[in-house]
Design an enzyme around this catalytic site. Structure first.
Site, PDB file in Angstrom:
ATOM      1  N   GLU A 171       0.843  -1.196   0.000  1.00  0.00           N
ATOM      2  CA  GLU A 171       0.000   0.000   0.000  1.00  0.00           C
ATOM      3  C   GLU A 171       0.877   1.245   0.000  1.00  0.00           C
ATOM      4  O   GLU A 171       1.978   1.256   0.554  1.00  0.00           O
ATOM      5  CB  GLU A 171      -0.941  -0.002   1.212  1.00  0.00           C
ATOM      6  CG  GLU A 171      -0.268  -0.167   2.565  1.00  0.00           C
ATOM      7  CD  GLU A 171       0.182   1.147   3.174  1.00  0.00           C
ATOM      8  OE1 GLU A 171      -0.226   2.217   2.667  1.00  0.00           O
ATOM      9  OE2 GLU A 171       0.942   1.099   4.147  1.00  0.00           O
ATOM     10  N   PHE A 193       8.015  16.755   0.611  1.00  0.00           N
ATOM     11  CA  PHE A 193       8.773  16.225   1.741  1.00  0.00           C
ATOM     12  C   PHE A 193      10.092  16.971   1.967  1.00  0.00           C
ATOM     13  O   PHE A 193      11.085  16.369   2.370  1.00  0.00           O
ATOM     14  CB  PHE A 193       9.028  14.717   1.561  1.00  0.00           C
ATOM     15  CG  PHE A 193       7.785  13.888   1.747  1.00  0.00           C
ATOM     16  CD1 PHE A 193       7.481  13.328   2.966  1.00  0.00           C
ATOM     17  CD2 PHE A 193       6.905  13.698   0.687  1.00  0.00           C
ATOM     18  CE1 PHE A 193       6.328  12.575   3.146  1.00  0.00           C
ATOM     19  CE2 PHE A 193       5.744  12.963   0.856  1.00  0.00           C
ATOM     20  CZ  PHE A 193       5.453  12.401   2.089  1.00  0.00           C
ATOM     21  N   GLY A 208      11.102  20.397  10.268  1.00  0.00           N
ATOM     22  CA  GLY A 208      10.162  20.339  11.381  1.00  0.00           C
ATOM     23  C   GLY A 208      10.776  19.655  12.581  1.00  0.00           C
ATOM     24  O   GLY A 208      12.003  19.633  12.740  1.00  0.00           O
ATOM     25  N   CYS A 267       4.507   4.238   9.708  1.00  0.00           N
ATOM     26  CA  CYS A 267       5.251   3.740   8.551  1.00  0.00           C
ATOM     27  C   CYS A 267       6.732   4.100   8.563  1.00  0.00           C
ATOM     28  O   CYS A 267       7.589   3.216   8.644  1.00  0.00           O
ATOM     29  CB  CYS A 267       4.607   4.257   7.264  1.00  0.00           C
ATOM     30  SG  CYS A 267       2.941   3.629   6.976  1.00  0.00           S
ATOM     31  N   LYS A 284       9.214   2.628  11.496  1.00  0.00           N
ATOM     32  CA  LYS A 284       9.428   1.178  11.505  1.00  0.00           C
ATOM     33  C   LYS A 284       9.972   0.678  10.172  1.00  0.00           C
ATOM     34  O   LYS A 284      10.752  -0.286  10.144  1.00  0.00           O
ATOM     35  CB  LYS A 284       8.153   0.436  11.884  1.00  0.00           C
ATOM     36  CG  LYS A 284       7.077   0.357  10.840  1.00  0.00           C
ATOM     37  CD  LYS A 284       5.891  -0.473  11.339  1.00  0.00           C
ATOM     38  CE  LYS A 284       4.800  -0.605  10.276  1.00  0.00           C
ATOM     39  NZ  LYS A 284       5.248  -1.371   9.090  1.00  0.00           N
ATOM     40  N   ARG A 322       1.314   7.151  17.039  1.00  0.00           N
ATOM     41  CA  ARG A 322       2.494   6.309  16.989  1.00  0.00           C
ATOM     42  C   ARG A 322       3.718   7.118  16.579  1.00  0.00           C
ATOM     43  O   ARG A 322       3.727   7.771  15.544  1.00  0.00           O
ATOM     44  CB  ARG A 322       2.270   5.138  16.020  1.00  0.00           C
ATOM     45  CG  ARG A 322       1.353   4.071  16.573  1.00  0.00           C
ATOM     46  CD  ARG A 322       0.997   3.017  15.545  1.00  0.00           C
ATOM     47  NE  ARG A 322       0.093   3.513  14.524  1.00  0.00           N
ATOM     48  CZ  ARG A 322      -0.438   2.756  13.569  1.00  0.00           C
ATOM     49  NH1 ARG A 322      -0.158   1.471  13.517  1.00  0.00           N
ATOM     50  NH2 ARG A 322      -1.263   3.287  12.679  1.00  0.00           N
TER      51      ARG A 322
END
Length: 467
Positions: free
Chosen positions: A158, A263, A267, A274, A277, A342
């Site tokens: 995905e 991207f 920051g 995603c 990990k 997360r």
């Protein structure tokens, strides 16, 4: 087509809803009865724009169902999507226990040829492990794996952005399918081609490749995006030192079409389910195969350090001892349009403030409940710190009598606040901005002491001139 989705987490639920939306008969199964109860009662266990409305439509049309009945789920779908979690193990590798458990169930209850689709993010070689597990279960049942009871394992990673996942699935920029070039693979290819045909009507978006390359592609994509983020964050810290403006630098390099703007925003570090990990898992895969991905290990190290940047700025401005200080925090989720906590930067930042004796008034438009649950676990052995953490209902509530505002997540409602009200609510007009939402010069003109990431700290003299 009859489709089964194993796992009703972020990926599984979006995949199931979208496939049902285009007319498939979808069976979603999960071992967590709480999730299934929420879904059967019309709720959604995650926040994702557009998902609840889509589930309402497809449920009303009878095209999607939710159950804990594993046997029924296997018997339902000719195509079995495995969309369970692959959390990081202690060494950073992906934990495949849930993937292999799903595979074992498919082999245990299979009632015909099954296309088994690895939708979970898994390391190279997982499809081979899934195939072995399914074959073991079929053999234990006395089945020979012929076409009637055969299977093919497909890799279909995905590429969904949290906060825009429904749109990403319905309007994909690419559909990656890794498939074996054998008889079973050819059957699977035709079924997957038919399943994804509605997404290819304007132009072909499907990229067919071998299974291992498809597995690798997912990790490589996320690793590249994480690299861009850490690269800009590393540069932002140098910009702070030399007096450059990282936003000007971003525009300067992003205008090069070979680089682009995506991207490249500095920051306070990336988070979510995603990037952290997947970077760790790919680096661990390299180590297991005798390689060192030096760039990727640096990416992770930079990101880890970046989550301390805001706290370091606060300490330089207000001192190491923050007892008696209260901080307003805007944004808790790792990114806007999600309640996902997360690896969120807010967790490290808030814990560091509390450890120094500060109080925190935290606001997030969506993630409040999830944040309360997560911090209750994070601070389980720090009861005194937990007493100084307050989750409030509005961004204005967070500001009341706070010594400074800290911005961690770039929600749209934070981009153009009432600065006059903000100044009046804070004890002192100080903002620490971890997402560079405002212009330093404009903040100085408003009389706000503004600290951003890789941007100059602007002060104006009595004549309104910058110095």
């Amino acid at each position: 087509m009859k489709v089964t989705i194993v796992g009703t987490g972020y990926v599984g639920l979006v995949t199931g809803a979208c496939l049902a939306e285009i007319g498939n008969d979808v069976f979603c199964v999960d071992v967590d009865p709480r999730k299934i109860e929420i879904l059967n009662n019309g709720g959604v266990p995650i926040h994702e724009p557009g998902l609840q409305e889509m589930l309402r439509r497809t449920r009303a049309a009878g095209r999607i169902q939710f159950s804990t009945d594993v046997k029924a789920s296997v018997e339902h779908g000719d195509i079995q999507f495995i969309a369970v979690g692959t959390p990081p193990d202690e060494d950073g590798s992906a934990d495949l226990q849930y993937v292999l458990a799903a595979a074992r169930n498919i082999g245990k209850y299979s009632n015909g040829f099954k296309v088994i689709v690895d939708k979970s993010t898994v390391p190279v070689g997982t499809a081979l492990q899934v195939g072995r597990v399914v074959a073991e279960e079929l053999k234990a049942r006395g089945l020979d794996g012929s076409d009637k009871h055969g299977f093919s394992v497909v890799s279909n990673p995905e590429f969904l952005k949290e906060g825009a996942a429904v749109d990403d699935f319905m309007r994909p920029d690419r559909i990656v399918i890794g498939i074996d070039d054998d008889h079973a693979g050819q059957i699977a290819r035709e079924k997957m081609k038919r399943l994804y045909a509605p997404f290819n009507r304007n132009h072909e978006r499907t990229l067919y490749m071998d299974v291992r390359s498809a597995e690798f592609t997912k990790y490589a994509a996320n690793a590249m995006l994480a690299t861009r983020i850490s690269f800009m964050n590393d540069l932002s810290n140098l910009a702070d030192t030399v007096g450059a403006d990282i936003e000007a630098v971003r525009r300067g390099i992003g205008s090069d079409p070979r680089i682009g703007y995506h991207f490249l925003y500095a920051g306070c570090g990336y988070g979510g389910s995603c990037f952290p990990k997947d970077v760790q898992a790919l680096a661990q895969t390299a180590r297991e195969n005798g390689h060192t991905l030096r760039i990727l290990e640096a990416v992770e190290a930079v990101n880890d350090d970046q989550k301390e940047v805001l706290v370091n700025k606060i300490v330089r401005r207000m001192g190491e001892d923050l007892r008696g200080r209260t901080f307003a925090v805007w944004g808790l989720a790792f990114k806007p349009n999600t309640d996902d906590m997360r690896e969120a930067s807010s967790r490290r930042m808030i814990e560091a403030l509390l450890k120094r004796g500060a109080s925190v008034q935290a606001y997030d438009p969506v993630a409040r409940d999830e944040a309360e649950r997560v911090f209750a676990l994070d601070l389980a052995d720090r009861a005194e710190d937990m007493k100084r953490l307050h989750f409030v209902k509005t961004q204005q509530d967070a500001l009341t009598n706070a010594d400074a505002l800290v911005i961690v997540t770039e929600w749209k409602e934070f981009k153009s606040p009432d600065f006059a009200h903000l100044k009046g609510a804070l004890k002192a007009p100080v903002i620490f901005d971890g997402r560079n939402l405002y212009e330093p010069e404009a903040m100085a003109e408003l009389g706000i002491d503004y600290y951003a990431i890789g941007r100059p700290h602007v002060e104006l003299d009595s004549n309104g001139s910058r110095h």
